[in-house]
Scaffold this motif. Structure first.
Motif, short mmCIF file in Angstrom:
data_model
loop_
_atom_site.label_atom_id
_atom_site.label_comp_id
_atom_site.label_asym_id
_atom_site.label_seq_id
_atom_site.Cartn_x
_atom_site.Cartn_y
_atom_site.Cartn_z
N ARG A 1 34.58 3.23 38.91
CA ARG A 1 35.27 2.05 38.38
C ARG A 1 34.33 1.27 37.48
N ALA A 2 34.86 0.75 36.39
CA ALA A 2 34.03 -0.03 35.47
C ALA A 2 33.58 -1.32 36.16
N GLU B 1 29.69 -1.40 32.37
CA GLU B 1 29.42 0.03 32.56
C GLU B 1 30.73 0.70 32.91
N ALA B 2 31.04 1.75 32.19
CA ALA B 2 32.30 2.48 32.43
C ALA B 2 31.99 3.85 33.01
N THR C 1 32.96 10.26 31.08
CA THR C 1 34.16 11.02 30.74
C THR C 1 33.84 12.50 30.70
N CYS D 1 28.94 -2.50 25.87
CA CYS D 1 29.59 -1.60 26.81
C CYS D 1 28.78 -0.30 26.80
N LEU E 1 28.80 3.45 27.36
CA LEU E 1 29.67 4.62 27.46
C LEU E 1 28.85 5.87 27.16
#
Length: 104
Positions: free
Chosen positions: A72-73, A97-98, A101, A24, A26
């Motif tokens: 959107r992921a 892929e997220a 933040t 993932c 991040l």
């Protein structure tokens, strides 16, 4: 450009749980998540290396493309080729892929 991976090869690898790797991506806003995702996609011959970072392949929403941000992921299955003791090993790789933040 890397050779395109045959869908049957990917399916065969996915049937062997010991050869599946999940990752993932991040990171904070504007730290290269989409560029890294595009480079991983280009490694499987889905897009050219020259398009990586510009195409935003995993940003499928119209607003994401228009605004240049991930909202959107997204996930994709790829093949990763690793060399191990002069032998080439392959593994299925599920990449996600997220959105970035923002610390508030």
């Amino acid at each position: 450009m890397s050779a395109r991976v045959a869908p049957g090869r990917l399916v065969a690898l996915q049937r062997e749980p010991g050869r599946v790797r999940n990752i993932c991506i991040l990171a904070h806003v504007d730290h290269g998540k989409t560029t890294l995702s595009d480079l991983l996609v280009s490694s499987n011959g889905i897009i050219s290396e020259r398009q990586a970072g510009k195409l935003r392949y995993l940003d499928s929403l119209e607003d994401e493309q228009k605004r240049g941000i991930t909202m959107r992921a997204s996930a994709i299955s790829l093949v990763y080729r690793a060399r191990k003791r002069k032998r080439q090993q392959a593994a299925a790789q599920a990449a996600a892929e997220a959105p970035g933040t923002v610390a508030g």
